[in-house]
Design a protein around this motif. Structure first.
Motif, PDB file in Angstrom:
ATOM      1  N   THR A 111      17.532   3.160  43.930  1.00 57.11           N
ATOM      2  CA  THR A 111      17.893   4.261  42.863  1.00 57.11           C
ATOM      3  C   THR A 111      16.798   4.189  41.765  1.00 57.11           C
ATOM      4  O   THR A 111      16.219   5.246  41.319  1.00 57.11           O
ATOM      5  CB  THR A 111      19.370   3.902  42.569  1.00 57.11           C
ATOM      6  OG1 THR A 111      20.215   3.993  43.449  1.00 57.11           O
ATOM      7  CG2 THR A 111      19.470   4.899  41.482  1.00 57.11           C
ATOM      8  N   MET A 138      27.740   0.069  51.937  1.00 57.45           N
ATOM      9  CA  MET A 138      28.659  -0.244  50.837  1.00 57.45           C
ATOM     10  C   MET A 138      30.085   0.603  50.773  1.00 57.45           C
ATOM     11  O   MET A 138      30.982   0.103  50.329  1.00 57.45           O
ATOM     12  CB  MET A 138      27.982   0.242  49.340  1.00 57.45           C
ATOM     13  CG  MET A 138      26.824  -0.531  48.978  1.00 57.45           C
ATOM     14  SD  MET A 138      25.919   0.109  47.457  1.00 57.45           S
ATOM     15  CE  MET A 138      26.861   0.127  46.167  1.00 57.45           C
ATOM     16  N   LEU A 152      18.497   4.166  50.384  1.00 55.16           N
ATOM     17  CA  LEU A 152      19.854   4.445  49.871  1.00 55.16           C
ATOM     18  C   LEU A 152      20.784   4.974  51.031  1.00 55.16           C
ATOM     19  O   LEU A 152      22.180   4.605  50.857  1.00 55.16           O
ATOM     20  CB  LEU A 152      19.513   5.729  49.006  1.00 55.16           C
ATOM     21  CG  LEU A 152      18.862   5.056  47.367  1.00 55.16           C
ATOM     22  CD1 LEU A 152      18.338   6.440  46.780  1.00 55.16           C
ATOM     23  CD2 LEU A 152      19.867   4.512  46.736  1.00 55.16           C
ATOM     24  N   TYR A 184      23.177  13.946  46.066  1.00 51.20           N
ATOM     25  CA  TYR A 184      22.120  13.343  46.709  1.00 51.20           C
ATOM     26  C   TYR A 184      21.419  14.010  47.726  1.00 51.20           C
ATOM     27  O   TYR A 184      20.030  13.936  47.796  1.00 51.20           O
ATOM     28  CB  TYR A 184      22.786  12.023  47.122  1.00 51.20           C
ATOM     29  CG  TYR A 184      21.547  11.233  48.213  1.00 51.20           C
ATOM     30  CD1 TYR A 184      20.475  10.395  47.353  1.00 51.20           C
ATOM     31  CD2 TYR A 184      21.702  10.986  49.459  1.00 51.20           C
ATOM     32  CE1 TYR A 184      19.640   9.847  48.139  1.00 51.20           C
ATOM     33  CE2 TYR A 184      20.870  10.559  50.224  1.00 51.20           C
ATOM     34  CZ  TYR A 184      19.820   9.527  49.519  1.00 51.20           C
ATOM     35  OH  TYR A 184      18.693   9.072  50.204  1.00 51.20           O
ATOM     36  N   SER A 235      12.992   5.076  49.818  1.00 49.59           N
ATOM     37  CA  SER A 235      14.211   5.159  48.882  1.00 49.59           C
ATOM     38  C   SER A 235      15.295   5.782  49.527  1.00 49.59           C
ATOM     39  O   SER A 235      16.285   5.438  49.483  1.00 49.59           O
ATOM     40  CB  SER A 235      13.918   5.608  47.360  1.00 49.59           C
ATOM     41  OG  SER A 235      12.953   4.476  46.709  1.00 49.59           O
ATOM     42  N   HIS A 267      20.458  -1.368  46.935  1.00 49.69           N
ATOM     43  CA  HIS A 267      20.962   0.112  46.588  1.00 49.69           C
ATOM     44  C   HIS A 267      20.455   0.527  45.018  1.00 49.69           C
ATOM     45  O   HIS A 267      19.806   1.484  44.916  1.00 49.69           O
ATOM     46  CB  HIS A 267      22.316   0.234  46.608  1.00 49.69           C
ATOM     47  CG  HIS A 267      22.824   1.722  46.996  1.00 49.69           C
ATOM     48  ND1 HIS A 267      22.658   2.205  48.026  1.00 49.69           N
ATOM     49  CD2 HIS A 267      23.517   2.497  45.723  1.00 49.69           C
ATOM     50  CE1 HIS A 267      23.292   3.484  47.678  1.00 49.69           C
ATOM     51  NE2 HIS A 267      23.678   3.629  46.287  1.00 49.69           N
ATOM     52  N   ASN A 268      20.643  -0.513  44.016  1.00 47.78           N
ATOM     53  CA  ASN A 268      20.259  -0.192  42.997  1.00 47.78           C
ATOM     54  C   ASN A 268      18.619  -0.167  42.656  1.00 47.78           C
ATOM     55  O   ASN A 268      18.286   0.751  41.932  1.00 47.78           O
ATOM     56  CB  ASN A 268      20.733  -1.302  41.998  1.00 47.78           C
ATOM     57  CG  ASN A 268      22.244  -1.250  41.733  1.00 47.78           C
ATOM     58  OD1 ASN A 268      22.970  -0.178  42.052  1.00 47.78           O
ATOM     59  ND2 ASN A 268      22.872  -2.307  41.634  1.00 47.78           N
ATOM     60  N   ILE A 322      23.200  -6.099  49.399  1.00 47.51           N
ATOM     61  CA  ILE A 322      23.149  -4.455  49.608  1.00 47.51           C
ATOM     62  C   ILE A 322      23.144  -3.917  48.414  1.00 47.51           C
ATOM     63  O   ILE A 322      22.420  -2.834  48.087  1.00 47.51           O
ATOM     64  CB  ILE A 322      24.409  -4.174  50.397  1.00 47.51           C
ATOM     65  CG1 ILE A 322      24.237  -5.187  52.051  1.00 47.51           C
ATOM     66  CG2 ILE A 322      24.560  -2.885  50.564  1.00 47.51           C
ATOM     67  CD1 ILE A 322      25.415  -4.917  52.963  1.00 47.51           C
ATOM     68  N   THR A 323      23.923  -4.091  47.384  1.00 48.50           N
ATOM     69  CA  THR A 323      24.211  -3.399  46.206  1.00 48.50           C
ATOM     70  C   THR A 323      22.824  -3.570  45.328  1.00 48.50           C
ATOM     71  O   THR A 323      22.293  -2.750  44.801  1.00 48.50           O
ATOM     72  CB  THR A 323      25.373  -4.006  45.270  1.00 48.50           C
ATOM     73  OG1 THR A 323      26.744  -3.822  46.143  1.00 48.50           O
ATOM     74  CG2 THR A 323      25.570  -3.228  43.986  1.00 48.50           C
ATOM     75  N   THR A 345      21.885   1.356  52.857  1.00 47.33           N
ATOM     76  CA  THR A 345      22.808   0.705  51.985  1.00 47.33           C
ATOM     77  C   THR A 345      24.035   1.248  51.510  1.00 47.33           C
ATOM     78  O   THR A 345      24.991   0.577  51.207  1.00 47.33           O
ATOM     79  CB  THR A 345      22.039   0.161  50.737  1.00 47.33           C
ATOM     80  OG1 THR A 345      21.333   1.282  49.767  1.00 47.33           O
ATOM     81  CG2 THR A 345      21.056  -0.737  51.199  1.00 47.33           C
ATOM     82  N   GLY A 346      23.976   2.723  51.119  1.00 47.23           N
ATOM     83  CA  GLY A 346      25.127   3.527  50.877  1.00 47.23           C
ATOM     84  C   GLY A 346      26.282   3.354  51.918  1.00 47.23           C
ATOM     85  O   GLY A 346      27.346   3.461  51.696  1.00 47.23           O
ATOM     86  N   SER A 362      28.116   7.423  39.923  1.00 41.41           N
ATOM     87  CA  SER A 362      27.877   5.947  40.463  1.00 41.41           C
ATOM     88  C   SER A 362      28.659   5.112  39.311  1.00 41.41           C
ATOM     89  O   SER A 362      29.550   4.252  39.626  1.00 41.41           O
ATOM     90  CB  SER A 362      26.647   5.686  40.669  1.00 41.41           C
ATOM     91  OG  SER A 362      26.016   6.216  41.792  1.00 41.41           O
TER      92      SER A 362
END
Length: 159
Positions: free
Chosen positions: A18, A75, A68, A103, A64, A14-15, A10-11, A71-72, A150
C-alpha cells in the motif's frame, strides 16, 4: 502465548504494498514531476524522463497490485468477519466491499494511465500529459479513500 507471526508478516506486506503504490503516486505527483518540469521545462528531456520514470514505477505498481490482492485475501480469511467478496451483509463487509470497489477503480485507472493513454492517437501530447496528471490525482484521491476505509475497518468492533 506466542506472537501471531504469520498474520503480522501478512499485514506488514499488505501495508508495504500500500505504501509503495500510494506513496509512489504522491511522490510522483508532488515531488518528482514538478521537479523535472522545473529543471527541464517542457522539453524532450522532460518527456523522456517522465516516460522512463512512469515505466519503471509501473513495475512497482503491478507488483503492489498482485501483492495487495494476495495479502488481502489472506487477511480476509484470517479476520473471520468477511462473508465473501463484495458482500454487504454487515457493516464490516459493507465497508470492506466499498474498499474493494475503490481498489478495483485504482487498478483500472493505473492500467488506463500506464497502457492506454499513450496509445490514443487522437490526443495531442499536451492533452495526454494533462490527462495523465488528472488520472494520477484522481487515483491518489481514491487511494486516500481506500486508506481511510482501511483505518475505519481497523477500529470497527468485531462481530
Amino acid at each position: 502465548m506466542a506472537a501471531p507471526f504469520v498474520p503480522i508478516i501478512i499485514t506488514t506486506l499488505h501495508n508495504l504494498f500500500t505504501a509503495l503504490w500510494i506513496g509512489g503516486m504522491l511522490t510522483l505527483a508532488f515531488a518528482v514531476f514538478p521537479s523535472i518540469m522545473k529543471v527541464f521545462g517542457k522539453s524532450k528531456e522532460t518527456k523522456l524522463s517522465i516516460s522512463t520514470i512512469k515505466k519503471r514505477m509501473s513495475i512497482f505498481v503491478y507488483v503492489s497490485m498482485v501483492g495487495l490482492i494476495l495479502t488481502g485475501l489472506l487477511m480476509a480469511k484470517q479476520s473471520g468477519q468477511s462473508t465473501g467478496f463484495l458482500t454487504f451483509g454487515n457493516p464490516y463487509t459493507t465497508i470492506l466491499s466499498i474498499k474493494h470497489i475503490l481498489y478495483i477503480l485504482m487498478i483500472l485507472l493505473s492500467i488506463f494511465r500506464s497502457l492506454i493513454i499513450d496509445k490514443l492517437d487522437k490526443l495531442t501530447p499536451p492533452v495526454k500529459e494533462k490527462l495523465n496528471m488528472i488520472i494520477l490525482i484522481i487515483n491518489i484521491l481514491v487511494g486516500i479513500a481506500v486508506l481511510f476505509l482501511s483505518a475505519y475497518i481497523s477500529f470497527m468492533p468485531t462481530v
